[in-house]
Structure formats: C-alpha cells, structure tokens
Motif scaffolding. Structure first.
Motif, mmCIF file in Angstrom:
data_model
loop_
_atom_site.group_PDB
_atom_site.id
_atom_site.type_symbol
_atom_site.label_atom_id
_atom_site.label_comp_id
_atom_site.label_asym_id
_atom_site.label_seq_id
_atom_site.Cartn_x
_atom_site.Cartn_y
_atom_site.Cartn_z
ATOM 1 N N MET A 56 0.965 -1.118 -0.055
ATOM 2 C CA MET A 56 -0.070 0.088 -0.038
ATOM 3 C C MET A 56 0.798 1.241 -0.054
ATOM 4 N N GLU A 57 2.086 1.172 0.582
ATOM 5 C CA GLU A 57 2.890 2.285 0.618
ATOM 6 C C GLU A 57 3.417 2.578 -0.704
ATOM 7 N N ASN A 58 3.639 1.785 -1.480
ATOM 8 C CA ASN A 58 4.037 2.090 -2.839
ATOM 9 C C ASN A 58 2.990 2.731 -3.615
ATOM 10 N N MET A 59 1.647 2.418 -3.388
ATOM 11 C CA MET A 59 0.572 3.036 -4.128
ATOM 12 C C MET A 59 0.466 4.691 -3.546
ATOM 13 N N LYS A 60 0.614 4.728 -2.367
ATOM 14 C CA LYS A 60 0.752 6.293 -2.162
ATOM 15 C C LYS A 60 2.084 6.917 -2.585
ATOM 16 N N ASP A 61 3.361 6.282 -2.549
ATOM 17 C CA ASP A 61 4.428 6.862 -3.457
ATOM 18 C C ASP A 61 4.096 7.019 -4.866
ATOM 19 N N PHE A 62 3.428 6.176 -5.552
ATOM 20 C CA PHE A 62 3.196 6.340 -6.857
ATOM 21 C C PHE A 62 2.106 7.684 -6.884
ATOM 22 N N ILE A 63 0.872 7.956 -6.119
ATOM 23 C CA ILE A 63 0.244 8.914 -5.922
ATOM 24 C C ILE A 63 0.814 10.226 -5.950
ATOM 25 N N ASN A 64 1.913 10.063 -5.034
ATOM 26 C CA ASN A 64 2.601 11.383 -4.758
ATOM 27 C C ASN A 64 3.575 11.853 -6.077
ATOM 28 N N PHE A 65 4.151 10.675 -6.569
ATOM 29 C CA PHE A 65 4.818 10.969 -7.669
ATOM 30 C C PHE A 65 3.937 11.573 -9.018
ATOM 31 N N THR A 66 2.911 11.022 -8.836
ATOM 32 C CA THR A 66 1.706 11.395 -10.308
ATOM 33 C C THR A 66 1.483 12.888 -9.925
ATOM 34 N N SER A 67 1.107 13.217 -8.597
ATOM 35 C CA SER A 67 0.772 14.595 -8.380
ATOM 36 C C SER A 67 1.925 15.473 -8.505
ATOM 37 N N GLU A 68 2.983 15.071 -8.165
ATOM 38 C CA GLU A 68 4.266 15.972 -8.125
ATOM 39 C C GLU A 68 4.492 16.249 -10.041
ATOM 40 N N ASN A 110 2.449 16.018 -12.247
ATOM 41 C CA ASN A 110 1.052 16.398 -12.832
ATOM 42 C C ASN A 110 0.672 15.694 -13.997
ATOM 43 N N ALA A 111 0.867 14.268 -13.882
ATOM 44 C CA ALA A 111 0.585 13.061 -14.752
ATOM 45 C C ALA A 111 -0.509 12.438 -14.541
ATOM 46 N N LYS A 112 -1.236 12.052 -15.473
ATOM 47 C CA LYS A 112 -2.542 11.217 -15.181
ATOM 48 C C LYS A 112 -2.243 9.795 -14.892
ATOM 49 N N LEU A 113 -3.019 9.229 -14.157
ATOM 50 C CA LEU A 113 -2.862 7.719 -13.682
ATOM 51 C C LEU A 113 -3.977 6.911 -14.474
ATOM 52 N N ALA A 114 -3.663 5.818 -14.859
ATOM 53 C CA ALA A 114 -4.366 4.816 -15.295
ATOM 54 C C ALA A 114 -4.209 3.441 -14.626
ATOM 55 N N HIS A 115 -4.994 3.163 -13.824
ATOM 56 C CA HIS A 115 -4.693 2.065 -13.000
ATOM 57 C C HIS A 115 -5.670 0.926 -13.204
ATOM 58 N N ILE A 116 -4.954 -0.239 -13.502
ATOM 59 C CA ILE A 116 -5.835 -1.580 -14.184
ATOM 60 C C ILE A 116 -5.959 -2.366 -12.920
ATOM 61 N N ALA A 141 -5.292 -0.214 -2.362
ATOM 62 C CA ALA A 141 -4.583 0.568 -3.249
ATOM 63 C C ALA A 141 -6.009 1.546 -4.298
ATOM 64 N N GLU A 142 -7.102 0.780 -4.446
ATOM 65 C CA GLU A 142 -8.048 1.550 -5.093
ATOM 66 C C GLU A 142 -8.715 2.689 -4.125
ATOM 67 N N CYS A 143 -8.864 2.192 -2.798
ATOM 68 C CA CYS A 143 -9.279 3.459 -2.034
ATOM 69 C C CYS A 143 -8.201 4.666 -1.943
ATOM 70 N N GLU A 144 -7.005 4.406 -1.728
ATOM 71 C CA GLU A 144 -6.111 5.246 -2.015
ATOM 72 C C GLU A 144 -6.176 6.377 -3.152
ATOM 73 N N ILE A 145 -6.546 5.779 -4.471
ATOM 74 C CA ILE A 145 -6.614 6.547 -5.750
ATOM 75 C C ILE A 145 -7.999 7.316 -5.736
ATOM 76 N N LYS A 180 -9.308 8.692 -3.023
ATOM 77 C CA LYS A 180 -9.499 9.519 -2.030
ATOM 78 C C LYS A 180 -8.635 10.738 -2.877
ATOM 79 N N ALA A 181 -7.481 10.092 -3.554
ATOM 80 C CA ALA A 181 -6.798 11.304 -4.072
ATOM 81 C C ALA A 181 -7.387 11.703 -5.381
ATOM 82 N N ILE A 182 -8.276 11.236 -5.919
ATOM 83 C CA ILE A 182 -9.235 12.011 -7.082
ATOM 84 C C ILE A 182 -10.131 12.696 -6.328
ATOM 85 N N GLU A 183 -10.797 12.327 -5.106
ATOM 86 C CA GLU A 183 -11.579 12.954 -4.679
ATOM 87 C C GLU A 183 -11.169 14.546 -4.144
ATOM 88 N N LYS A 184 -10.078 14.343 -3.660
ATOM 89 C CA LYS A 184 -9.401 15.752 -2.975
ATOM 90 C C LYS A 184 -8.583 16.487 -4.094
#
Length: 83
Positions: A1-13, A15-21, A61-65, A67-71
């Motif tokens: 799960m920490e990896n997903m948070k890191d990936f979300i942070n990276f994507t945010s920093e 300004n990239a789009k995330l496509a999660h399968i 992982a999906e919950c984290e994604i 939440k990040a979308i909602e915020k």
C-alpha cells in the motif's frame, strides 16, 4: 500500500495522469443471489475479502486512488477488468 501512496505522490508532483488497471477481485466473495453494483467509482459494497491478501491489497490501493481523486490531487481512472 505504501507503494501506491508513493506512486500517487509521484503522479501528483509530475502532474501526470494515472491509469490504474484493476480486477473484479476487489468485489470479494458474495452469494449469487446478493446483487451488488461494483464500478470504477464505487468500491465499498460491503464485500467479504478479509482473509484474502491479494483482494485486500487491491481494495486498499483503489481506496487510496479514489481518495486522491476526490481531493483533487490527481487525475486518474480505474479500469476494472473481468476474468
């Protein structure tokens, strides 16, 4: 799960789009008579998967994604594949 948070942070920093399968496995186990709707924007359907590590990690992982979308932190889309 920490990896997903890191990936979300990276994507945010970046300004990239995330496509999660993902997969239908986040739906967990349920009776065939217990009709539920699971889609890319609604993940909590009171499913039972607490004893299955793969399903737990997919769900978290999906919950984290979501939440990040909602915020407004990331621009992301979850694609849920069948079997």
């Amino acid at each position: 799960m920490e990896n997903m948070k890191d990936f979300i942070n990276f994507t945010s920093e970046c300004n990239a789009k995330l496509a999660h399968i993902s997969t239908l496995s986040v739906g967990g186990f349920s009776s065939i008579n217990d009709a539920k709707v699971l889609n890319e924007n609604i993940i909590n359907i009171n499913q039972d998967f607490k004893k299955h590590v793969y399903m737990i990690t997919k769900y978290e992982a999906e919950c984290e994604i979501l939440k990040a979308i909602e915020k407004g932190r990331i621009d992301a889309k979850i694609f849920r594949l069948g079997n």
